[in-house]
Motif scaffolding. Structure first.
Motif, short mmCIF file in Angstrom:
data_model
loop_
_atom_site.label_atom_id
_atom_site.label_comp_id
_atom_site.label_asym_id
_atom_site.label_seq_id
_atom_site.Cartn_x
_atom_site.Cartn_y
_atom_site.Cartn_z
N ASP A 1 -0.13 -45.33 -28.37
CA ASP A 1 0.01 -46.64 -28.45
C ASP A 1 -0.86 -46.96 -29.86
O ASP A 1 -1.13 -48.21 -30.23
CB ASP A 1 -0.49 -47.53 -27.51
N ASN A 2 -1.11 -45.96 -30.44
CA ASN A 2 -1.85 -46.11 -32.12
C ASN A 2 -0.65 -45.82 -32.95
O ASN A 2 0.25 -45.17 -32.84
CB ASN A 2 -2.86 -45.20 -32.22
N GLU A 3 -0.83 -46.33 -34.37
CA GLU A 3 -0.21 -45.84 -35.40
C GLU A 3 -0.47 -44.38 -35.68
O GLU A 3 -1.56 -44.01 -35.32
CB GLU A 3 -0.60 -46.80 -36.61
N ILE A 4 0.45 -43.67 -36.14
CA ILE A 4 0.39 -42.20 -36.36
C ILE A 4 -0.55 -42.03 -37.42
O ILE A 4 -1.42 -40.91 -37.39
CB ILE A 4 1.83 -41.59 -36.61
N SER A 5 -0.64 -42.95 -38.30
CA SER A 5 -1.83 -42.78 -39.37
C SER A 5 -3.12 -42.86 -38.94
O SER A 5 -3.98 -42.76 -39.55
CB SER A 5 -1.54 -44.00 -40.45
N ASP A 6 -3.39 -43.44 -37.47
CA ASP A 6 -4.71 -43.45 -37.11
C ASP A 6 -5.14 -42.27 -36.47
O ASP A 6 -6.25 -41.98 -35.97
CB ASP A 6 -4.80 -44.48 -35.87
N PHE A 7 -4.28 -41.20 -36.30
CA PHE A 7 -4.47 -39.68 -35.72
C PHE A 7 -5.87 -39.18 -36.40
O PHE A 7 -6.58 -38.75 -35.64
CB PHE A 7 -3.40 -39.05 -35.43
N PRO A 8 -5.75 -39.12 -37.66
CA PRO A 8 -6.99 -38.33 -38.29
C PRO A 8 -8.47 -39.01 -37.97
O PRO A 8 -9.25 -38.24 -37.58
CB PRO A 8 -6.74 -38.59 -39.86
N ILE A 9 -8.26 -40.31 -37.65
CA ILE A 9 -9.47 -41.07 -37.31
C ILE A 9 -9.64 -40.50 -35.56
O ILE A 9 -10.94 -40.21 -35.34
CB ILE A 9 -9.64 -42.47 -37.36
N CYS A 10 -8.85 -40.60 -34.79
CA CYS A 10 -8.96 -40.42 -33.58
C CYS A 10 -9.47 -38.82 -33.34
O CYS A 10 -10.27 -38.44 -32.74
CB CYS A 10 -7.73 -40.49 -32.87
N ASN A 11 -8.78 -37.97 -34.26
CA ASN A 11 -9.18 -36.60 -34.03
C ASN A 11 -10.61 -36.40 -34.63
O ASN A 11 -11.39 -35.64 -33.73
CB ASN A 11 -7.97 -35.77 -34.91
N LYS A 12 -11.13 -36.84 -35.57
CA LYS A 12 -12.38 -36.85 -35.94
C LYS A 12 -13.52 -37.46 -35.12
O LYS A 12 -14.50 -36.78 -34.83
CB LYS A 12 -12.38 -37.27 -37.50
N SER A 13 -13.11 -38.38 -34.49
CA SER A 13 -14.08 -39.20 -33.55
C SER A 13 -14.29 -38.28 -32.21
O SER A 13 -15.54 -38.40 -31.75
CB SER A 13 -13.57 -40.39 -33.22
N PHE A 14 -13.24 -37.47 -32.09
CA PHE A 14 -13.35 -36.52 -30.90
C PHE A 14 -14.17 -35.18 -31.29
O PHE A 14 -14.89 -34.63 -30.73
CB PHE A 14 -12.10 -36.14 -30.00
N ASP A 15 -13.75 -34.87 -32.55
CA ASP A 15 -14.38 -33.69 -33.10
C ASP A 15 -14.19 -32.33 -32.25
O ASP A 15 -15.57 -31.71 -31.91
CB ASP A 15 -15.74 -34.10 -33.75
N LEU A 16 -13.45 -31.90 -31.88
CA LEU A 16 -13.27 -30.68 -30.60
C LEU A 16 -12.95 -29.62 -31.57
O LEU A 16 -12.68 -29.52 -32.83
CB LEU A 16 -12.21 -31.13 -29.66
N SER A 17 -13.11 -28.32 -30.74
CA SER A 17 -13.20 -27.05 -31.46
C SER A 17 -11.91 -26.39 -31.02
O SER A 17 -11.30 -26.37 -29.97
CB SER A 17 -14.21 -26.21 -30.96
N TYR A 18 -11.22 -25.88 -32.20
CA TYR A 18 -10.00 -24.99 -31.94
C TYR A 18 -10.31 -23.89 -31.44
O TYR A 18 -9.74 -23.21 -30.21
CB TYR A 18 -9.18 -24.81 -33.13
N CYS A 19 -11.26 -23.10 -31.99
CA CYS A 19 -11.39 -21.88 -31.44
C CYS A 19 -12.37 -21.58 -30.09
O CYS A 19 -12.38 -21.00 -29.44
CB CYS A 19 -12.36 -20.85 -32.49
N GLY A 20 -12.99 -22.79 -29.98
CA GLY A 20 -13.80 -22.79 -28.70
C GLY A 20 -12.69 -23.09 -27.34
O GLY A 20 -12.90 -22.57 -26.45
N ASN A 21 -11.71 -23.74 -27.68
CA ASN A 21 -10.67 -23.69 -26.66
C ASN A 21 -9.61 -22.58 -26.75
O ASN A 21 -9.50 -21.81 -25.53
CB ASN A 21 -9.55 -24.86 -27.19
N ASP A 22 -9.67 -21.92 -27.74
CA ASP A 22 -8.60 -20.49 -27.59
C ASP A 22 -9.54 -19.30 -27.24
O ASP A 22 -8.73 -18.19 -26.78
CB ASP A 22 -8.21 -20.18 -29.05
N LEU A 23 -10.67 -19.03 -27.65
CA LEU A 23 -11.41 -18.14 -27.31
C LEU A 23 -11.08 -16.75 -27.55
O LEU A 23 -9.97 -16.65 -28.47
CB LEU A 23 -11.81 -18.06 -25.81
#
Length: 492
Positions: free
Chosen positions: A470-492
């Motif tokens: 329910d957000n604009e697709i242009s808001d995704f970079p902000i959402c993504n950075k606000s969570f600041d999750l790890s790709y390699c921490g997930n993938d191991l």
């Protein structure tokens, strides 16, 4: 060890082993009673799979449940009643073949082993309807971020659903950790998720010290806590820099980046690495805190606090910042609780969970840290909470560095002997994203039989997908950075 310790040691032979269906029911009942699923994992043992659950009861410490089942066996899915189990059950299925029957979203987590060639066959959810379309982003991105594929299902510019496919970073870390002597793993553990080097190193050191029966002195724990809080400040600043840059608030982006440099340079002056690598080792720390280091850190923190407060006031007072962040990427408290989210992501949605508070151990019992939350669950809440947590870390560091114990820790390591055989040790350390869990189990000869890792990102990626709806697709970079999750921490 006490019931609220962040390190739990259990002889494997003393762990009651339930039938698989009984184990699933026991887990469900514990969650029905208000408990929290901390981790769920399995390991092969001949033709069978040994399954371990780490639970935390409300107002209590960690507890363990075990089961043993033939490969390929099924059990009633815990997720059907408790969505918090959805990701751990998917990982268990992918790694061991045990099937959670009735799981509503049974998809690969990281395409391990034989699953790697089938990444192109990922069963994406499909949204149908007039003016509905899909936007695929990644796995290769137009910046330095790590690889991951994001599939947006949109109606016009509004996101109806986001599905996140990871696995591109899978390195087989858990298997690699079993190929080296158990007391020589620190340099590898520090690189599992490079921005959480101290959190991983501390959890590993605590585990092998417990298995070797060698307690460390309180002053060693204090120095490790100092290292971890410096890491927390540095990485929260990295996220604030990214959020400010993504919304073109350049004064904030430049100032937070400069302040982060002051923190990581201070870490480097103590231990030789801006990321804290080489500081912690089994049996102690390689670098204590002499008078010169403590005075330098206290002086740096005092100057830092003044500058940090000024840039925060500018950031929070800007109408453009509030317009972009308030009401964007909302994750409700109910969703955060039901999904079992952890760390800052959960606390920004009003869920009061922090292992420094819930499992304080000796250090955080003697030197408490405040449990901070925000209620709105949006990007604004995650921004504000990072600022508040940095302030709290600075307060804690100033108090710790001025305590008598800070001057007592020398650059010495206590030698560790053989590890206790047939024993399971679980450690939890609150990194800047949330709890970093490590479980080490030894065999009859005291050698490592299993090494399980769980980064908080594993539990939180689905929260990002939900917050983007329910957000604009242009808001995704902000959402993504606000969570600041790890790709390699997930993938191991």
């Amino acid at each position: 060890m006490g019931p609220f310790e962040s390190t739990v040691l259990a002889p494997a032979r003393e762990l009651a082993t339930l039938p698989l269906a009984g184990w699933a029911e026991a887990c469900t009942q514990a969650l029905d009673a208000g408990g929290r699923l901390v981790a769920l994992f399995g390991r092969p043992d001949g033709d069978e799979i040994v399954v371990t659950t780490v639970l935390q009861s409300a107002g209590a410490g960690l507890s363990l449940l075990r089961s043993r089942a033939p490969r390929g066996a099924g059990y009633p899915s815990i997720t059907a009643r408790h969505p918090a189990a959805q990701m751990p059950e998917r990982e268990l299925w992918e790694q061991t073949g045990l099937v959670p029957e009735g799981h509503p979203w049974l998809k690969p987590v990281r395409f391990e082993g034989p699953g790697a060639p089938r990444m192109a066959d990922y069963p994406f959810f499909t949204v149908r309807g007039q003016e509905t379309h899909e936007v695929g982003v990644g796995p290769i991105h137009a910046s330095v971020i790590e690889p991951g594929h994001f599939r947006f299902m949109c109606h016009g510019e509004r996101v109806q659903h986001l599905e996140i496919q990871l696995g591109y970073q899978h390195r087989g870390v858990e298997a690699l950790l079993l190929t080296r002597p158990p007391l020589a793993l620190t340099s590898l553990v520090e690189t599992i998720a490079g921005d959480s080097s101290v959190a991983y190193a501390w959890g590993y050191c605590a585990a092998v010290e417990a298995l070797a029966g060698v307690p460390v002195a309180p002053e060693v724990e204090l120095v490790r806590g100092v290292a971890l809080e410096l890491e927390r400040i540095a990485m929260h600043l990295a996220a604030l820099t990214g959020m400010a840059t993504d919304i073109a608030f350049l004064q904030g982006g430049a100032s937070y980046g400069r302040l982060r440099t002051a923190i990581i340079n201070a870490t480097m002056r103590v231990c030789g690495s801006r990321f804290g690598r080489g500081w912690l080792r089994p049996g102690g720390v390689r670098h204590g805190l002499g008078d010169a280091h403590r005075r330098a850190l206290l002086g740096m923190l005092s100057a830092f606090a003044k500058d940090f407060a000024e840039v925060n006031a500018l950031m929070l007072g800007a109408r453009s910042v509030r317009s972009r962040l308030q009401g964007t990427g909302i994750l409700t408290p109910l969703a955060a609780r039901e999904l079992g989210l952890v760390g800052l992501t959960a606390r920004a949605s009003g869920v009061a969970t922090d292992s420094r508070h819930d499992l304080p151990g000796r250090l955080y019992t003697e030197q408490p840290v405040a449990l901070l939350t925000e209620d709105t669950g949006d990007c604004w809440a995650r921004l504000r909470l990072r600022m508040r947590e940095i302030d709290e870390s600075v307060r804690w560091l100033q108090q710790a560095l001025e305590s008598p114990a800070a001057a007592l820790c020398a650059d010495t390591l206590v030698p560790l002997g053989p590890l206790e055989p047939d024993t399971l040790c679980v450690t939890v350390r609150e990194g800047f994203r949330g709890p970093v869990l490590q479980a080490l189990e030894t065999d009859a000869h005291g050698r490592l039989l299993h090494y399980k890792l769980q980064d908080p990102s594993l539990l939180n990626w689905f929260g990002l997908a939900l917050a983007t709806r329910d957000n604009e697709i242009s808001d995704f970079p902000i959402c993504n950075k606000s969570f600041d999750l790890s790709y390699c921490g997930n993938d191991l």
